[in-house]
Design a protein around this motif. Structure first.
Motif, PDB file in Angstrom:
ATOM      1  N   HIS A   1      13.877 -11.585  -4.970  1.00 11.94           N
ATOM      2  CA  HIS A   1      12.676 -11.276  -4.944  1.00 11.94           C
ATOM      3  C   HIS A   1      12.238 -10.206  -3.906  1.00 11.94           C
ATOM      4  O   HIS A   1      11.459  -9.386  -3.939  1.00 11.94           O
ATOM      5  CB  HIS A   1      11.861 -12.576  -4.973  1.00 11.94           C
TER       6      HIS A   1
ATOM      7  N   GLN B   1      13.168  -6.800  -5.057  1.00 13.89           N
ATOM      8  CA  GLN B   1      12.236  -6.164  -5.873  1.00 13.89           C
ATOM      9  C   GLN B   1      11.083  -5.901  -5.161  1.00 13.89           C
ATOM     10  O   GLN B   1      10.649  -4.584  -5.394  1.00 13.89           O
ATOM     11  CB  GLN B   1      11.864  -7.081  -6.684  1.00 13.89           C
ATOM     12  N   GLU B   2      10.515  -6.642  -4.147  1.00 21.20           N
ATOM     13  CA  GLU B   2       9.470  -5.819  -3.398  1.00 21.20           C
ATOM     14  C   GLU B   2       9.401  -5.051  -2.562  1.00 21.20           C
ATOM     15  O   GLU B   2       8.662  -3.940  -2.423  1.00 21.20           O
ATOM     16  CB  GLU B   2       8.871  -6.965  -2.500  1.00 21.20           C
TER      17      GLU B   2
END
Length: 267
Positions: free
Chosen positions: A234, A237-238
């Motif tokens: 996550h 992805q950010e």
């Protein structure tokens, strides 16, 4: 017999029969860390999850990434995802990770664990490219001969990174590249060759071949993860989305008063 005495005896037997993991025996590693509190935690891989057999250990950020097969939301289709677990403070290199990895192997009924690092190459006299390939292939073939095996690659030690600095009007920049491209390519190909059969009634007969890459260097971690098509976390992805937005953001030139973005500036 006390636990420490049993480990000392097991260490002598392991040395006598040359049963090493890297440059040490498993009993010697357990003896060294016997009184460290964090090592008494239980490491397990829950049977409720469906694994692909691939893991990447991020030593820089003290995380271990485990690849899973999950169902897409509102569909019956499978997708690859990743679950992260935080390492303990003492797990700072391959040797200190071995207790966790052997516990994972025991949890999954692994019959053979192979550690591929510089200590192995040195013990085999693998100082030229031909001998290195021969050693890597022999160890991989041995793993494949077992229905349940685990192979661990110390990628920083095996591959290495070249770093070079350059200066321009934009300031200092550092470029990185893989030092030993041939070994990198070989390990990458083997990392993709994981085999995990669906869980059936008799779990012992299922084929499970685990591949684990241990990496500290951020550049190597990112490149290897991308080329192995390992799912992004996550946080990654950010960060990728932030980089994309910054690359597309318009910047006003101080001299010509025109607008440009970072992609155009690189050209």
């Amino acid at each position: 017999m006390a636990e420490s005495e049993a480990l000392q005896l097991a260490n002598l037997i392991a040395q006598q029969y040359q049963v090493f993991i890297g440059s040490e025996t498993l009993p010697s590693l357990l003896l060294r860390n016997q009184f460290i509190e964090t090592n008494h935690h239980i490491h397990q891989l829950p049977t409720s999850l469906k694994y692909t057999g691939r893991m990447i250990v991020d030593l820089q950020n003290q995380r271990i990434r485990i690849e899973l097969i999950t169902k897409k939301v509102n569909t019956n289709n499978n997708q690859l995802s990743v679950v992260e677990r935080k390492l303990y403070p003492n797990e700072t290199n391959v040797q200190t990770l071995l207790e966790r990895l052997t516990a994972y192997g025991k949890n999954r009924n692994v019959q053979l664990l192979q550690l591929i690092d510089l200590n192995l190459l040195a013990s085999q006299g693998a100082y030229d490219e031909r001998k290195v390939y021969e050693t890597l292939k022999d160890r991989y073939d041995e793993c494949v001969s077992y229905s349940r095996s685990m192979i661990v690659y110390d990628l920083d030690a095996l591959v290495g990174i070249n770093k070079s600095q350059s200066y321009s009007n934009m300031g200092q920049s550092i470029s990185c590249s893989v030092h030993n491209q041939s070994i990198y390519t070989y390990v990458l190909a083997r990392f993709r060759d994981r085999t995990m059969e669906d869980i059936q009634e008799d779990k012992i007969d299922n084929v499970e071949r685990w591949a684990i890459a241990v990496i500290r260097e951020p550049f190597l971690l990112r490149q290897f993860s991308e080329e192995a098509q390992f799912p992004r976390t996550h946080q990654e992805q950010e960060e990728l989305e932030l980089e994309r937005r910054m690359a597309e953001e318009l910047i006003k030139c101080v001299k010509c008063k025109d607008f440009y973005n970072e992609n155009e500036n690189r050209l």
